[in-house]
Motif scaffolding. Structure first.
Motif, PDB file in Angstrom:
ATOM      1  N   ILE A  28       0.858  -1.176   0.000  1.00  0.00           N
ATOM      2  CA  ILE A  28       0.000   0.000   0.000  1.00  0.00           C
ATOM      3  C   ILE A  28       0.898   1.231   0.000  1.00  0.00           C
ATOM      4  O   ILE A  28       2.100   1.129   0.248  1.00  0.00           O
ATOM      5  N   ASP A  74       1.084  -4.126   3.743  1.00  0.00           N
ATOM      6  CA  ASP A  74      -0.223  -3.886   4.356  1.00  0.00           C
ATOM      7  C   ASP A  74      -0.296  -4.421   5.781  1.00  0.00           C
ATOM      8  O   ASP A  74      -1.245  -4.179   6.496  1.00  0.00           O
ATOM      9  N   ILE A 131       0.596   3.791  10.121  1.00  0.00           N
ATOM     10  CA  ILE A 131      -0.289   3.376   9.047  1.00  0.00           C
ATOM     11  C   ILE A 131      -1.681   3.178   9.630  1.00  0.00           C
ATOM     12  O   ILE A 131      -1.838   2.632  10.711  1.00  0.00           O
ATOM     13  N   ASN A 132      -2.686   3.632   8.896  1.00  0.00           N
ATOM     14  CA  ASN A 132      -4.074   3.557   9.336  1.00  0.00           C
ATOM     15  C   ASN A 132      -4.447   2.112   9.650  1.00  0.00           C
ATOM     16  O   ASN A 132      -4.552   1.289   8.746  1.00  0.00           O
ATOM     17  N   VAL A 146      -8.058   0.887   2.139  1.00  0.00           N
ATOM     18  CA  VAL A 146      -7.073   1.175   1.107  1.00  0.00           C
ATOM     19  C   VAL A 146      -7.799   1.422  -0.209  1.00  0.00           C
ATOM     20  O   VAL A 146      -8.723   0.687  -0.559  1.00  0.00           O
ATOM     21  N   VAL A 161      -3.377   4.348   1.557  1.00  0.00           N
ATOM     22  CA  VAL A 161      -4.123   4.185   2.799  1.00  0.00           C
ATOM     23  C   VAL A 161      -5.080   5.362   2.940  1.00  0.00           C
ATOM     24  O   VAL A 161      -4.680   6.515   2.820  1.00  0.00           O
TER      25      VAL A 161
END
Length: 69
Positions: A4, A15, A27-28, A33, A40
């Motif tokens: 991602i 990911d 990272i969320n 995505v 993201v």
């Protein structure tokens, strides 16, 4: 494992990663995505901030144009 795009620096990130190894941005963890470019997405985005792809929502206002990790 899918790659991602980090929303902070644009680096390709696993990911599964919690942080970008290049810039350190978190990272969320919701896992949303963009299906077009792999960026993201932030929780309330109406379109991808990288490519502009709309995040469509169903009748219950749930995002439908996303890929969940």
């Amino acid at each position: 494992m899918a790659l991602i795009t980090c929303p902070g620096c644009g680096n390709k990130v696993s990911d599964k990663a919690m942080y970008c190894p290049k810039c350190g941005r978190k990272i969320n963890i919701s896992g949303k995505v963009c299906m077009e470019c792999g960026t993201v997405l932030m929780e309330n985005e109406k379109e991808c901030h990288n490519c502009g792809c709309p995040v469509e929502r169903d009748k219950n206002n749930v995002p439908t144009l996303i890929h969940m990790r």
